[in-house]
Enzyme design. Structure first.
Site, PDB file in Angstrom:
ATOM      1  N   ASP A 102       5.892  -8.088  -4.598  1.00 52.18           N
ATOM      2  CA  ASP A 102       4.878  -8.602  -3.721  1.00 52.18           C
ATOM      3  C   ASP A 102       4.207  -9.741  -4.475  1.00 52.18           C
ATOM      4  O   ASP A 102       3.319  -9.736  -5.087  1.00 52.18           O
ATOM      5  CB  ASP A 102       3.698  -7.672  -3.410  1.00 52.18           C
ATOM      6  CG  ASP A 102       2.739  -8.422  -2.558  1.00 52.18           C
ATOM      7  OD1 ASP A 102       2.963  -9.325  -2.123  1.00 52.18           O
ATOM      8  OD2 ASP A 102       1.908  -7.703  -2.086  1.00 52.18           O
ATOM      9  N   GLU A 119      -4.232  -1.352 -11.118  1.00 53.42           N
ATOM     10  CA  GLU A 119      -2.899  -0.985 -10.382  1.00 53.42           C
ATOM     11  C   GLU A 119      -1.999  -0.571 -11.432  1.00 53.42           C
ATOM     12  O   GLU A 119      -2.036  -0.871 -12.653  1.00 53.42           O
ATOM     13  CB  GLU A 119      -2.565  -1.757  -9.463  1.00 53.42           C
ATOM     14  CG  GLU A 119      -3.347  -2.312  -8.246  1.00 53.42           C
ATOM     15  CD  GLU A 119      -2.752  -3.436  -7.404  1.00 53.42           C
ATOM     16  OE1 GLU A 119      -1.612  -3.812  -7.425  1.00 53.42           O
ATOM     17  OE2 GLU A 119      -3.563  -3.805  -6.397  1.00 53.42           O
ATOM     18  N   HIS A 170       3.266  -7.946  -8.854  1.00 52.61           N
ATOM     19  CA  HIS A 170       2.349  -7.930  -7.875  1.00 52.61           C
ATOM     20  C   HIS A 170       1.242  -8.832  -8.302  1.00 52.61           C
ATOM     21  O   HIS A 170       0.196  -8.797  -8.803  1.00 52.61           O
ATOM     22  CB  HIS A 170       1.668  -6.646  -7.355  1.00 52.61           C
ATOM     23  CG  HIS A 170       0.849  -6.601  -6.154  1.00 52.61           C
ATOM     24  ND1 HIS A 170      -0.127  -5.722  -6.119  1.00 52.61           N
ATOM     25  CD2 HIS A 170       0.869  -7.764  -5.243  1.00 52.61           C
ATOM     26  CE1 HIS A 170      -0.733  -5.924  -5.237  1.00 52.61           C
ATOM     27  NE2 HIS A 170      -0.236  -6.866  -4.522  1.00 52.61           N
ATOM     28  N   TYR A 213     -11.060  -1.666 -10.562  1.00 52.44           N
ATOM     29  CA  TYR A 213     -10.015  -1.837  -9.803  1.00 52.44           C
ATOM     30  C   TYR A 213      -8.687  -2.126 -10.624  1.00 52.44           C
ATOM     31  O   TYR A 213      -8.571  -3.121 -11.210  1.00 52.44           O
ATOM     32  CB  TYR A 213      -9.909  -2.862  -8.778  1.00 52.44           C
ATOM     33  CG  TYR A 213      -8.629  -2.905  -7.750  1.00 52.44           C
ATOM     34  CD1 TYR A 213      -8.753  -2.382  -6.577  1.00 52.44           C
ATOM     35  CD2 TYR A 213      -7.807  -3.492  -8.058  1.00 52.44           C
ATOM     36  CE1 TYR A 213      -7.702  -1.942  -5.917  1.00 52.44           C
ATOM     37  CE2 TYR A 213      -6.501  -3.527  -7.096  1.00 52.44           C
ATOM     38  CZ  TYR A 213      -6.573  -2.742  -6.041  1.00 52.44           C
ATOM     39  OH  TYR A 213      -5.458  -2.897  -5.279  1.00 52.44           O
ATOM     40  N   GLU A 256       1.274  -1.280  -6.420  1.00 52.66           N
ATOM     41  CA  GLU A 256      -0.134  -1.122  -6.089  1.00 52.66           C
ATOM     42  C   GLU A 256      -0.242   0.556  -5.903  1.00 52.66           C
ATOM     43  O   GLU A 256      -0.894   1.279  -5.023  1.00 52.66           O
ATOM     44  CB  GLU A 256      -0.225  -1.506  -4.329  1.00 52.66           C
ATOM     45  CG  GLU A 256      -1.735  -1.579  -3.928  1.00 52.66           C
ATOM     46  CD  GLU A 256      -2.054  -2.321  -2.824  1.00 52.66           C
ATOM     47  OE1 GLU A 256      -2.593  -1.946  -1.879  1.00 52.66           O
ATOM     48  OE2 GLU A 256      -1.365  -3.602  -2.638  1.00 52.66           O
ATOM     49  N   ASP A 270       6.774 -10.635  -0.097  1.00 52.78           N
ATOM     50  CA  ASP A 270       7.688 -10.075  -0.868  1.00 52.78           C
ATOM     51  C   ASP A 270       8.960 -10.757  -1.065  1.00 52.78           C
ATOM     52  O   ASP A 270       9.881 -11.057  -0.242  1.00 52.78           O
ATOM     53  CB  ASP A 270       8.010  -8.745  -0.563  1.00 52.78           C
ATOM     54  CG  ASP A 270       6.669  -7.836  -0.218  1.00 52.78           C
ATOM     55  OD1 ASP A 270       6.181  -6.896  -1.059  1.00 52.78           O
ATOM     56  OD2 ASP A 270       6.009  -7.973   0.918  1.00 52.78           O
ATOM     57  N   HIS A 277       3.412  -3.263   3.912  1.00 51.95           N
ATOM     58  CA  HIS A 277       4.607  -4.067   3.521  1.00 51.95           C
ATOM     59  C   HIS A 277       6.071  -3.370   3.844  1.00 51.95           C
ATOM     60  O   HIS A 277       5.934  -2.061   3.876  1.00 51.95           O
ATOM     61  CB  HIS A 277       4.639  -4.434   2.318  1.00 51.95           C
ATOM     62  CG  HIS A 277       3.756  -5.283   1.785  1.00 51.95           C
ATOM     63  ND1 HIS A 277       4.017  -6.519   1.055  1.00 51.95           N
ATOM     64  CD2 HIS A 277       2.104  -5.149   1.552  1.00 51.95           C
ATOM     65  CE1 HIS A 277       2.958  -7.119   1.002  1.00 51.95           C
ATOM     66  NE2 HIS A 277       1.898  -6.293   1.082  1.00 51.95           N
TER      67      HIS A 277
END
Length: 282
Positions: free
Chosen positions: A189, A102, A155, A100, A64, A233, A271
């Site tokens: 994750d 990551e 993720h 968006y 992230e 996770d 997390h």
């Protein structure tokens, strides 16, 4: 936010972590650092907590990452290298939306392990399964005799978690061919719990049911720092050499370890890291 009262405790735990490394174990982790970027790295107390968490490990997958400039990772790496010898490898910016994206990063101790290769899973198919394609690395573990370990970091998109998890065996085949090893850790994750992935749904996925794979973080664990109790996770192992080296696996509750308040904890992330310890004495 002021958490200076926790510094002595954190430092002591950091020294303990380094002693464990010397004693003959390798520690590997995955940590979703919620919205990791400049705003978070502008908070010295938060940076200190993240630093001490990373220092626990020989390899850690960070997820992230939102800072498109890359400056936040450079700051973290520089901070780590005031005490130890670290480097990192960074994935491309990933995500279907132009607004968006990551990235993944693997931080690793350069005096403990060797980065051999990296590979971004090729999801260039009509199916377009992954929101953020798995970013894979191959490390050489030097002791007791050099052997290779592949890591597959993911993720998953929460709403597509079951579909993405269900495709990891296909990723497995590509990684085995690319890296020429069957010793593979799948970690990150995965959103593999609660409303995103039921036990019944996961029972139809290869990676959660085939005996070739060992799920090391069970559904009963809580990997969240907030009020939910969900094993989002996970760490999953494949390969006889890897499995024979496993000493332990679990969740690192840094809130308890560093005596943080709930407010101090959630500013770091929503997390907890998940971790595995491997023996170097086989």
């Amino acid at each position: 936010m002021c958490i200076m009262s926790s510094v002595n405790t954190i430092t002591a735990l950091c020294l303990l972590a380094m002693v464990v490394c010397v004693a003959g174990h390798y520690k590997i982790a995955a940590f979703n650092i919620q919205t990791f970027g400049r705003a978070k790295m502008d908070k010295p107390d938060v940076v200190n907590i993240i630093k001490q968490i990373v220092l626990r490990y020989d390899i850690i997958l960070i997820q992230e990452i939102r800072d498109s400039s890359g400056n936040s990772l450079k700051v973290l790496n520089n901070t780590l290298n005031t005490q130890e010898h670290f480097s990192y490898t960074l994935s491309p910016r990933l995500g279907r939306s132009s607004n968006y994206k990551e990235q993944y990063a693997y931080f690793y101790r350069t005096d403990r392990v060797n980065l051999v290769a990296t590979h971004l899973y090729d999801d260039n198919t009509p199916a377009d399964v992954f929101e953020r394609e798995p970013y894979c690395t191959l490390f050489e573990i030097p002791e007791p005799a050099p052997w290779k370990l592949a890591l597959v970091g993911l993720h998953s998109k929460p709403d597509d978690a079951v579909e993405e998890i269900g495709y990891l065996n296909v990723v497995d085949a590509e990684v085995e061919a690319e890296f020429n090893t069957t010793n593979i850790l799948f970690l990150g994750d995965l959103n593999a719990a609660c409303n995103y992935a039921s036990a019944a749904e996961l029972s139809h996925t290869e990676i959660f049911t085939n005996s070739d794979y060992s799920v090391l973080i069970s559904r009963s664990k809580d990997t969240t720092t907030k009020s939910s109790t969900c094993a989002y996770d996970r760490i999953i192992a494949k390969g006889s050499r890897l499995k024979s080296a496993i000493v332990s696996a679990g969740v690192f509750d840094f809130k308890s370890a560093y005596s943080l308040t709930q407010q101090e904890t959630v500013v770091v992330s929503d997390h907890f890291p998940v971790e595995i310890t491997l023996s170097s004495s086989l």
